[in-house]
Scaffold this active site. Structure first.
Site, PDB file in Angstrom:
ATOM      1  N   HIS A 259       0.805  -1.229   0.000  1.00 43.67           N
ATOM      2  CA  HIS A 259       0.000   0.000   0.000  1.00 43.67           C
ATOM      3  C   HIS A 259       0.832   1.270   0.000  1.00 43.67           C
ATOM      4  O   HIS A 259       0.277   2.369   0.034  1.00 43.67           O
ATOM      5  CB  HIS A 259      -0.971   0.017   1.186  1.00 43.67           C
ATOM      6  CG  HIS A 259      -0.290   0.112   2.527  1.00 43.67           C
ATOM      7  ND1 HIS A 259       0.153  -0.984   3.208  1.00 43.67           N
ATOM      8  CD2 HIS A 259       0.025   1.175   3.292  1.00 43.67           C
ATOM      9  CE1 HIS A 259       0.721  -0.610   4.347  1.00 43.67           C
ATOM     10  NE2 HIS A 259       0.663   0.709   4.421  1.00 43.67           N
TER      11      HIS A 259
HETATM   12  C1  UD1 Z   1      -2.430   5.199   5.640  1.00 42.36           C
HETATM   13  C2  UD1 Z   1      -1.166   5.764   6.270  1.00 42.36           C
HETATM   14  C3  UD1 Z   1      -0.038   4.747   6.169  1.00 42.36           C
HETATM   15  C4  UD1 Z   1      -0.466   3.419   6.776  1.00 42.36           C
HETATM   16  C5  UD1 Z   1      -1.753   2.951   6.119  1.00 42.36           C
HETATM   17  C6  UD1 Z   1      -2.224   1.713   6.815  1.00 42.36           C
HETATM   18  C7  UD1 Z   1      -0.804   8.194   6.147  1.00 42.36           C
HETATM   19  C8  UD1 Z   1      -0.021   9.264   5.488  1.00 42.36           C
HETATM   20  N1  UD1 Z   1      -0.720   6.985   5.586  1.00 42.36           N
HETATM   21  O1  UD1 Z   1      -2.158   5.025   4.260  1.00 42.36           O
HETATM   22  O2  UD1 Z   1       1.095   5.218   6.879  1.00 42.36           O
HETATM   23  O3  UD1 Z   1       0.558   2.476   6.581  1.00 42.36           O
HETATM   24  O4  UD1 Z   1      -2.760   3.973   6.259  1.00 42.36           O
HETATM   25  O5  UD1 Z   1      -3.135   0.992   6.080  1.00 42.36           O
HETATM   26  O6  UD1 Z   1      -1.460   8.448   7.124  1.00 42.36           O
HETATM   27  N2  UD1 Z   1      -9.625   4.203   1.510  1.00 42.36           N
HETATM   28  C9  UD1 Z   1     -10.814   3.519   1.436  1.00 42.36           C
HETATM   29  N3  UD1 Z   1     -11.393   3.114   2.610  1.00 42.36           N
HETATM   30  C10 UD1 Z   1     -10.862   3.335   3.831  1.00 42.36           C
HETATM   31  C11 UD1 Z   1      -9.657   4.057   3.882  1.00 42.36           C
HETATM   32  C12 UD1 Z   1      -9.043   4.470   2.722  1.00 42.36           C
HETATM   33  O7  UD1 Z   1     -11.348   3.277   0.357  1.00 42.36           O
HETATM   34  O8  UD1 Z   1     -11.448   2.939   4.850  1.00 42.36           O
HETATM   35  C13 UD1 Z   1      -8.966   4.603   0.247  1.00 42.36           C
HETATM   36  C14 UD1 Z   1      -9.329   6.029  -0.182  1.00 42.36           C
HETATM   37  O9  UD1 Z   1      -9.405   6.027  -1.581  1.00 42.36           O
HETATM   38  C15 UD1 Z   1      -8.117   6.821   0.263  1.00 42.36           C
HETATM   39  C16 UD1 Z   1      -6.987   5.813   0.108  1.00 42.36           C
HETATM   40  O10 UD1 Z   1      -7.549   4.547   0.432  1.00 42.36           O
HETATM   41  O11 UD1 Z   1      -7.923   7.969  -0.494  1.00 42.36           O
HETATM   42  C17 UD1 Z   1      -5.784   6.085   0.980  1.00 42.36           C
HETATM   43  O12 UD1 Z   1      -6.164   6.221   2.354  1.00 42.36           O
HETATM   44  P1  UD1 Z   1      -5.266   7.091   3.367  1.00 42.36           P
HETATM   45  O13 UD1 Z   1      -5.755   6.908   4.749  1.00 42.36           O
HETATM   46  O14 UD1 Z   1      -5.134   8.469   2.863  1.00 42.36           O
HETATM   47  O15 UD1 Z   1      -3.820   6.484   3.225  1.00 42.36           O
HETATM   48  P2  UD1 Z   1      -3.350   4.965   3.222  1.00 42.36           P
HETATM   49  O16 UD1 Z   1      -2.725   4.671   1.907  1.00 42.36           O
HETATM   50  O17 UD1 Z   1      -4.453   4.092   3.690  1.00 42.36           O
HETATM   51  N1  UDP Z   2      -3.658  -6.414   8.528  1.00 45.67           N
HETATM   52  C1  UDP Z   2      -4.939  -6.939   8.560  1.00 45.67           C
HETATM   53  N2  UDP Z   2      -5.559  -7.231   7.380  1.00 45.67           N
HETATM   54  C2  UDP Z   2      -4.961  -7.048   6.164  1.00 45.67           C
HETATM   55  C3  UDP Z   2      -3.646  -6.499   6.151  1.00 45.67           C
HETATM   56  C4  UDP Z   2      -3.029  -6.191   7.346  1.00 45.67           C
HETATM   57  O1  UDP Z   2      -5.502  -7.153   9.643  1.00 45.67           O
HETATM   58  O2  UDP Z   2      -5.586  -7.352   5.138  1.00 45.67           O
HETATM   59  C5  UDP Z   2      -3.027  -6.045   9.807  1.00 45.67           C
HETATM   60  C6  UDP Z   2      -1.656  -6.635  10.070  1.00 45.67           C
HETATM   61  O3  UDP Z   2      -1.740  -7.876  10.723  1.00 45.67           O
HETATM   62  C7  UDP Z   2      -1.020  -5.578  10.967  1.00 45.67           C
HETATM   63  C8  UDP Z   2      -1.628  -4.295  10.469  1.00 45.67           C
HETATM   64  O4  UDP Z   2      -2.808  -4.647   9.773  1.00 45.67           O
HETATM   65  O5  UDP Z   2      -1.406  -5.793  12.306  1.00 45.67           O
HETATM   66  C9  UDP Z   2      -0.673  -3.562   9.561  1.00 45.67           C
HETATM   67  O6  UDP Z   2      -1.330  -2.478   8.963  1.00 45.67           O
HETATM   68  P1  UDP Z   2      -0.886  -1.838   7.582  1.00 45.67           P
HETATM   69  O7  UDP Z   2      -0.039  -2.791   6.829  1.00 45.67           O
HETATM   70  O8  UDP Z   2      -2.130  -1.334   6.947  1.00 45.67           O
HETATM   71  O9  UDP Z   2      -0.075  -0.553   8.047  1.00 45.67           O
HETATM   72  P2  UDP Z   2       1.458  -0.292   8.423  1.00 45.67           P
HETATM   73  O10 UDP Z   2       1.834  -1.264   9.482  1.00 45.67           O
HETATM   74  O11 UDP Z   2       2.265  -0.409   7.186  1.00 45.67           O
HETATM   75  O12 UDP Z   2       1.464   1.126   8.895  1.00 45.67           O
END
Ligand code: UD1
Ligand code: UDP
Length: 369
Positions: free
Chosen positions: A206
């Site tokens: 991601h």
């Molecule tokens: C965010 C965090 C990242 C973390 C990740 C965990 C920041 C800068 N980034 O990235 O550090 O590792 O979460 O998963 O805070 N969206 C949905 N449904 C949701 C949430 C998001 O559809 O419930 C989609 C939307 O199109 C959104 C995109 O995902 O624009 C990105 O979501 P966002 O929270 O901005 O950043 P992540 O890539 O999820």
């Molecule tokens: N995780 C989950 N479902 C998924 C992918 C990840 O429950 O489909 C859990 C994973 O076990 C870990 C956490 O989400 O506990 C990690 O989150 P993510 O990779 O979104 O964020 P990051 O750690 O990179 O900030």
């Protein structure tokens, strides 16, 4: 002591679970769970409250998705209002997402102390939005709860006072150790996907650098196309990546890889079950690098660096980079190795980090914070 415990995105929920639990159990702090609404889909948010037995958030700021600047400023505005309406003594933030930095900055502007759980991690790569969030949050925080000795060193090098730095271990590991048996006993995901223990690789992606451009994402998919000739690959797709697969037109490429199974994001218990029984994991996630180290499952990190070096020096992680050939080679190397990664468990990753944090807060409260 009333403590606002902030969470906004998927990994935050995993990190606050043991904190809220330890606060409720000891009665040292009265936790108020504030969900910023950064993540909001059932499979990115609510399922974690159910799986990890966290009580429903006391407040949801409902910010939703937006650009970084708009999302961060919206969280600040709404958290500011919350702090005025519901006075608290301390704000606890976890990890490195936009919700973390936004609430830390709001709290100090409102004259409140901040505790940062997972302080001191550094990738030294300012192109990652999370690195900016980490550095700024640590500058603002009075309590710096570090998960590993390298994090302590980073904080000291940056001039943080010794008395603010507390080496407590890893709250994500608290959650893993608490819920692993429940995952084994309740999740049916391996059978449902018609997989066998050790017979598949798990993929998560991601990071903007990996999924926001066609060449980057396409190159990784090409590598997966090679790897699936040797082992099936299961890929729970993060919504950011799904959006990019659709908008970059990569759906056809991904769907044409026979041994790649793309599925929705998974709830915690299903994901951990799949992770613990995988032959190896390929990921750009921070938390997954840590969990695989504790599970003893080999991890290939699809990034040029990691802010979690202890998972490499002690654990089962190798940082492969993002080029097609390097990823394929790393997978072949892992398949040629012993099935379980020969790692050690890092110091204090023992399931008790949240208790140590609450005990530090208790002592500070006694000294009249
Ligand atoms: C965010 C965090 C990242 C973390 C990740 C965990 C920041 C800068 N980034 O990235 O550090 O590792 O979460 O998963 O805070 N969206 C949905 N449904 C949701 C949430 C998001 O559809 O419930 C989609 C939307 O199109 C959104 C995109 O995902 O624009 C990105 O979501 P966002 O929270 O901005 O950043 P992540 O890539 O999820
Ligand atoms: N995780 C989950 N479902 C998924 C992918 C990840 O429950 O489909 C859990 C994973 O076990 C870990 C956490 O989400 O506990 C990690 O989150 P993510 O990779 O979104 O964020 P990051 O750690 O990179 O900030």
């Amino acid at each position: 002591m009333k403590v606002a415990v902030v969470a906004g995105a998927r990994p935050n929920f995993v990190k606050i679970a043991p904190l809220v639990n330890a606060m409720e159990k000891t009665g040292v702090c009265e936790p108020i769970v504030v969900h910023t609404g950064q993540h909001y889909d059932d499979l990115m948010s609510h399922v974690f409250f159910r799986d990890l037995e966290i009580r429903e958030p006391d407040h949801n700021l409902g910010v939703g998705s937006a650009s970084h600047v708009i999302q961060t400023s919206r969280i600040m505005e709404r958290f500011d209002k919350f702090l005025h309406d519901a006075p608290v003594d301390l704000v606890v933030v976890v990890g490195d997402v936009n919700s973390t930095v936004a609430c830390a900055l709001t709290a100090v502007k409102c004259g409140l102390p901040v505790a940062h759980v997972e302080a001191g991690l550094r990738s030294f790569d300012r192109e990652m939005p999370e690195e900016i969030n980490r550095v700024v949050t640590d500058v603002l925080s009075e309590f710096l709860f570090a998960p590993s000795p390298d994090a302590v060193e980073n904080l000291k090098r940056e001039g943080k006072p010794d008395e603010n730095i507390h080496f407590v271990g890893n709250v994500m590991v608290d959650t893993l150790l608490r819920f692993l048996d429940k995952a084994h006993s309740t999740s049916r995901i391996v059978d449902a996907l018609e997989l066998e223990t050790g017979g598949y690789a798990l993929l998560t992606l991601h990071r903007p650098r990996n999924v926001d451009t066609g060449p980057a994402f396409g190159g990784i998919l090409e590598a997966i196309g090679e790897i699936q000739k040797d082992i099936r690959v299961v890929y729970p797709v993060h919504p950011r990546s799904m959006r990019m697969i659709q908008s970059l037109g990569l759906g056809g490429q991904a769907n044409n890889i026979d041994g790649l199974k793309m599925i929705q994001p998974l709830g915690y218990l299903d994901f951990v079950e799949l992770e613990s029984r995988a032959r190896f994991v390929m990921t750009d996630s921070g938390g997954v690098q840590e969990e695989t180290t504790v599970l003893g499952v080999p991890c290939i990190t699809l990034r040029p660096n990691t802010e979690r070096p202890v998972t490499v020096t002690k654990g089962t992680n190798r940082v492969a980079g993002t080029s097609r050939d390097a990823i394929v080679q790393a997978a072949r190397d892992v398949l040629a190795d012993e099935p379980r990664g020969a790692g050690e468990i890092p110091e204090l990753w023992d399931g008790h980090a949240a208790e140590r944090i609450v005990s530090v807060l208790d002592e500070a409260g006694a000294r009249n914070m």
